[in-house]
Design a protein around this motif. Structure first.
Motif, short mmCIF file in Angstrom:
data_model
loop_
_atom_site.label_atom_id
_atom_site.label_comp_id
_atom_site.label_asym_id
_atom_site.label_seq_id
_atom_site.Cartn_x
_atom_site.Cartn_y
_atom_site.Cartn_z
N TRP A 164 0.81 -1.21 0.00
CA TRP A 164 0.00 0.00 0.00
C TRP A 164 0.85 1.28 0.00
CZ3 TRP A 164 -4.49 1.82 -1.19
CH2 TRP A 164 -4.92 3.03 -0.68
N ARG A 165 1.85 1.35 0.84
CA ARG A 165 2.66 2.56 0.93
C ARG A 165 3.45 2.77 -0.35
NH1 ARG A 165 5.66 3.26 6.60
NH2 ARG A 165 5.90 5.31 5.66
N TRP A 166 4.00 1.71 -0.90
CA TRP A 166 4.72 1.81 -2.17
C TRP A 166 3.79 2.26 -3.29
CZ3 TRP A 166 8.36 -3.07 -2.68
CH2 TRP A 166 9.39 -2.95 -1.73
N LEU A 167 2.61 1.65 -3.35
CA LEU A 167 1.67 1.97 -4.42
C LEU A 167 1.20 3.42 -4.33
CD1 LEU A 167 -0.50 -1.27 -4.46
CD2 LEU A 167 0.95 -0.45 -6.32
N GLY A 168 0.94 3.89 -3.10
CA GLY A 168 0.50 5.27 -2.94
C GLY A 168 1.55 6.26 -3.40
N ALA A 169 2.81 6.04 -3.00
CA ALA A 169 3.88 6.94 -3.39
C ALA A 169 4.12 6.90 -4.90
CB ALA A 169 5.17 6.57 -2.64
N TRP A 170 4.12 5.70 -5.47
CA TRP A 170 4.35 5.54 -6.91
C TRP A 170 3.22 6.14 -7.74
CZ3 TRP A 170 1.81 1.52 -10.03
CH2 TRP A 170 2.26 1.49 -11.36
N THR A 171 2.00 6.02 -7.26
CA THR A 171 0.85 6.49 -8.01
C THR A 171 0.87 8.00 -8.18
OG1 THR A 171 -0.51 4.64 -7.26
CG2 THR A 171 -1.67 6.58 -8.08
N PHE A 172 1.22 8.73 -7.14
CA PHE A 172 1.13 10.18 -7.18
C PHE A 172 2.43 10.86 -7.63
CE2 PHE A 172 -2.37 9.26 -4.20
CZ PHE A 172 -3.39 9.95 -4.86
N ASP A 173 3.59 10.24 -7.43
CA ASP A 173 4.85 10.87 -7.84
C ASP A 173 5.88 9.78 -8.09
OD1 ASP A 173 7.19 12.35 -8.17
OD2 ASP A 173 6.54 13.89 -6.75
N GLU A 174 6.00 9.35 -9.34
CA GLU A 174 6.90 8.24 -9.67
C GLU A 174 8.36 8.62 -9.46
OE1 GLU A 174 7.65 4.96 -13.22
OE2 GLU A 174 6.34 6.68 -13.56
N GLU A 175 8.73 9.85 -9.81
CA GLU A 175 10.11 10.27 -9.67
C GLU A 175 10.54 10.28 -8.20
OE1 GLU A 175 12.25 10.73 -12.03
OE2 GLU A 175 10.74 10.31 -13.58
N LEU A 176 9.68 10.81 -7.34
CA LEU A 176 10.00 10.83 -5.91
C LEU A 176 10.04 9.41 -5.35
CD1 LEU A 176 10.49 12.42 -3.31
CD2 LEU A 176 8.00 12.58 -3.01
#
Length: 291
Positions: A164-176
Motif C-alpha cells: 500500500w505505501r509503495w503503491l501510494g507513493a508511486w501512483t502520485f509521484d513516480e520520480e519521488l
C-alpha cells in the motif's frame, strides 16, 4: 411491482443466478481495487490493449487444450501467459524510444486481437461463441471460474494491502518514489500482470470489450469524488460493486444482457459524479482538480 419482486427473488432459488452474482461481485472487487491505479498512472490504453490481446490468448488455449467451446483451466492459463507476453512486447517496443507507448500498444493489441479472431474462426463451434468472449456471458459462469475469480480477488486485495505505501507513493509521484528506493519498475510490471489476469478471468463475466469500463470508470469516479488514496480506493470498490448489483437486477427484471447493463450502470454513476463535482466546484464547495 409484485412481478419485479418475484424476479429478484429468483437470485435465491437458481444456482446459475447465484454463480453469476458471485462472479460479478468478485470481478468488481478486483476491478475496483485496480481501477484507481490504472486511472492515476494513465495506463488505461495499455489495459485496453491487454483486454483485446486476451482474445488471442483465449483462442490459443481453446485450440490447443479444449475440444469444446467452453474454456477450462488450461485455456485460462494459456490466455494469461499469452496476454502477459503481449504486455512484455509492448514494454520492449516502447523502451527503445523509437516508438511511443501508445503506438506500441496499438500495434501489439491489434495483431493479438486479429490472431484471436483468425484462430477462433478455424472451428465453427468456437465462432458461434465469439460474441460471448467479446461481450461476456455472466449467466453461463461455472464453478471453476468463480473459484478463479475468488483467488484473483484475494491476490489483488492482499497484494494491495502489502504494497500500500509503495503503491501510494508511486501512483502520485513516480520520480519521488524512485528516488526513495521504491522499485517502481517492478510495481509497473506487477500491475500490468495483475491487470492481465483480471482481464482474462473477466471475459466470461462482462467480455473483453467491456471489462475496460470496469477497470476505468470506478477509479475515475473515485478520483472525481475524493482526494485521499484510501477514499478513492473505497469509492472505487463501492461503485464497482453497486454497478454490478444494479446491472444484474436490471438484467433480471428487463431481460437484457447483464454485461452491458453492468457497464452502463457504472457509466451512469460516472456521469452523476462528474456533474456533482462540477456543481461543487462552481459553488465553491470543492477545489478544482490540480488547484
Amino acid at each position: 411491482m409484485i412481478a419485479t419482486v418475484l424476479q429478484l427473488d429468483a437470485f435465491w432459488h437458481y444456482g446459475f443466478l447465484q454463480r453469476a452474482l458471485m462472479a460479478g461481485l468478485l470481478m468488481s472487487l478486483a476491478c475496483g481495487i485496480l481501477s484507481p491505479f490504472v486511472v492515476l498512472r494513465r495506463l488505461s490504453f495499455s489495459a485496453d490493449g491487454l483486454a483485446h490481446a486476451s482474445i488471442g490468448g483465449l483462442a490459443v488455449g481453446l485450440l490447443l487444450f479444449e475440444t469444446g467451446p467452453t474454456p477450462g483451466l488450461a485455456s485460462y492459463a494459456a490466455s494469461f501467459v499469452f496476454t502477459c507476453g503481449v504486455g512484455l512486447a509492448i514494454a520492449y517496443f516502447s523502451s527503445e524510444e523509437r516508438v511511443h507507448a501508445d503506438t506500441a500498444v496499438g500495434a501489439c493489441f491489434v495483431a493479438a486481437f486479429a490472431l484471436g479472431i483468425l484462430m477462433l474462426s478455424l472451428r465453427q463451434s468456437y465462432t458461434a461463441h465469439l460474441e460471448d468472449y467479446l461481450f461476456g456471458s455472466i449467466l453461463a459462469v461455472n464453478v471453476l471460474e468463480c473459484r478463479l475469480l475468488l483467488g484473483l480477488g484475494v491476490l489483488v486485495a492482499v497484494g494491495c494491502g502489502c504494497c500500500w505505501r509503495w503503491l501510494g507513493a508511486w501512483t502520485f509521484d513516480e520520480e519521488l518514489a524512485r528516488a526513495s528506493g521504491i522499485p517502481t519498475g517492478w510495481l509497473r510490471y506487477g500491475l500490468l500482470v495483475v491487470v492481465a489476469a483480471t482481464v482474462v478471468l473477466s471475459i466470461e463475466v462482462v467480455g473483453a470489450l467491456l471489462v475496460m469500463a470496469m477497470l476505468i470508470l470506478p477509479g475515475a469516479i473515485g478520483t472525481l469524488s475524493a482526494r485521499s488514496m484510501a477514499m478513492i480506493l473505497a469509492l472505487s470498490i463501492a461503485v464497482a460493486v453497486a454497478a454490478t448489483v444494479a446491472g444484474m437486477i436490471v438484467s433480471n427484471v428487463t431481460n437484457v444482457p447483464p454485461g452491458p447493463g453492468i457497464v452502463l450502470s457504472a457509466f451512469l454513476f460516472f456521469v452523476a459524479a462528474f456533474f456533482l463535482q462540477k456543481f461543487r466546484v462552481r459553488h465553491g464547495l470543492a477545489r478544482q482538480p490540480g488547484s
